[in-house]
Design a protein around this motif. Structure first.
Motif, PDB file in Angstrom:
ATOM      1  N   LEU A   1      14.123 -16.646  24.642  1.00  0.00           N
ATOM      2  CA  LEU A   1      14.906 -15.718  25.455  1.00  0.00           C
ATOM      3  C   LEU A   1      14.196 -15.403  26.775  1.00  0.00           C
TER       4      LEU A   1
ATOM      5  N   THR B   1      13.954 -18.607  28.992  1.00  0.00           N
ATOM      6  CA  THR B   1      15.232 -18.984  29.604  1.00  0.00           C
ATOM      7  C   THR B   1      15.580 -18.062  30.759  1.00  0.00           C
ATOM      8  N   LEU B   2      15.403 -16.758  30.566  1.00  0.00           N
ATOM      9  CA  LEU B   2      15.657 -15.810  31.653  1.00  0.00           C
ATOM     10  C   LEU B   2      14.730 -16.080  32.839  1.00  0.00           C
TER      11      LEU B   2
ATOM     12  N   LEU C   1      15.951 -19.165  34.729  1.00  0.00           N
ATOM     13  CA  LEU C   1      17.163 -18.891  35.510  1.00  0.00           C
ATOM     14  C   LEU C   1      16.851 -18.174  36.824  1.00  0.00           C
TER      15      LEU C   1
ATOM     16  N   PHE D   1       9.200 -13.124  30.108  1.00  0.00           N
ATOM     17  CA  PHE D   1       9.965 -13.387  31.332  1.00  0.00           C
ATOM     18  C   PHE D   1       9.040 -13.410  32.553  1.00  0.00           C
TER      19      PHE D   1
END
Length: 281
Positions: free
Chosen positions: A96, A99-100, A103, A157
């Protein structure tokens, strides 16, 4: 008849080449890695023999962890889960956050690589925040979210941003000027330059950044879970150490290392599918 003779010659040459290459392949893929693992086991055995009161031997650790190995997905209570469930919980947080981060990092990397003003504005921020330890962000995340799970994802992140931004910007800025000049002569729209020229040329750099980011994220999640607790492979390591159960700690170390290897291998395979080029791991 002539075609049959040619096919026979090709088949014979192929068999001969395979017979020559087979011993080398076995050596490189089986014997040498096996020798490396054997050396680690021997070193572990020697250290365990010198510290027999605390450190188990490889055989003792294997026997002590048989239940975890044979039943990785057992559920015997709220806090008694198999190591498979703990691994899945950690992987969920990592994927998670990663991926964030991707992006956000890939578009920012494109912006920096294509725009000198953006590079001048954002590069100082990257150079300031990049050396900051990921764990330094954990108190800030906890104060914002007040929960361990989103705080861990936030730290992942942040950790995933910098290598991907830097490598993406490097790839974009390294695109040949000749290609861009041809695109200008053809009056190609900006979005088409990005999708047809800049992105394909930058993909190896982007995937390199993604592989580095994912490796660092997997390193960080173990430390974060040690501090935040809850369900996860990192907290499992800390909990077993608190009980002086080093057999389970050794099992967790092996699982963490193997999972990191598989994650890097998976990203490399995705890179091969996207770029249609072989990746040297």
């Amino acid at each position: 008849m002539f075609i049959q003779l040619n096919l026979s010659a090709i088949a014979v040459a192929g068999v001969a080449a395979w017979k020559r290459a087979k011993p080398m392949m076995i050596r490189d893929t089986v014997l040498l890695p096996g020798a490396g693992f054997l050396g680690i086991l021997i070193l572990w055995w020697i250290v365990a023999s010198l510290k027999s009161d605390l450190i188990p031997t490889p055989y003792q650790a294997f026997i002590a962890n048989l239940d975890y190995i044979l039943h990785p997905f057992y559920q015997r209570g709220p806090g008694d889960l198999g190591i498979g469930w703990l691994l899945i919980a950690s992987l969920r947080r990592v994927l998670l956050g990663f991926t964030l981060g991707a992006l956000v990092a890939i578009p920012v990397g494109f912006l920096i690589g294509m725009s000198k003003p953006a590079m001048m504005a954002l590069n100082p921020l990257i150079q300031i925040f990049k050396p900051v330890s990921p764990l330094a962000w954990l108190p800030i995340a906890l104060s914002i979210f007040n929960l361990a799970d989103p705080s861990a994802i936030f730290v992942i992140f942040i950790t995933s941003l910098w290598p991907t931004i830097i490598n993406t910007a490097l790839g974009v800025s390294s695109v040949s000027k000749d290609y861009l000049d041809v695109a200008r002569v053809l009056e190609m729209p900006q979005w088409r330059r990005i999708t047809k020229i800049i992105l394909p040329a930058s993909l190896p750099y982007i995937f390199t950044g993604l592989r580095i980011s994912l490796g660092i994220a997997w390193l960080v999640i173990v430390a974060v879970e040690m501090l935040t607790g809850g369900v996860g492979i990192g907290f499992f390591v800390w909990d077993e150490w608190s009980r002086l159960n080093l057999s389970s700690v050794f099992l967790a170390v092996f699982v963490i290392g193997l999972t990191g290897l598989l994650l890097d291998w998976a990203v490399g395979k995705i890179q091969e599918l996207v770029t249609h080029r072989s990746v040297n791991s």
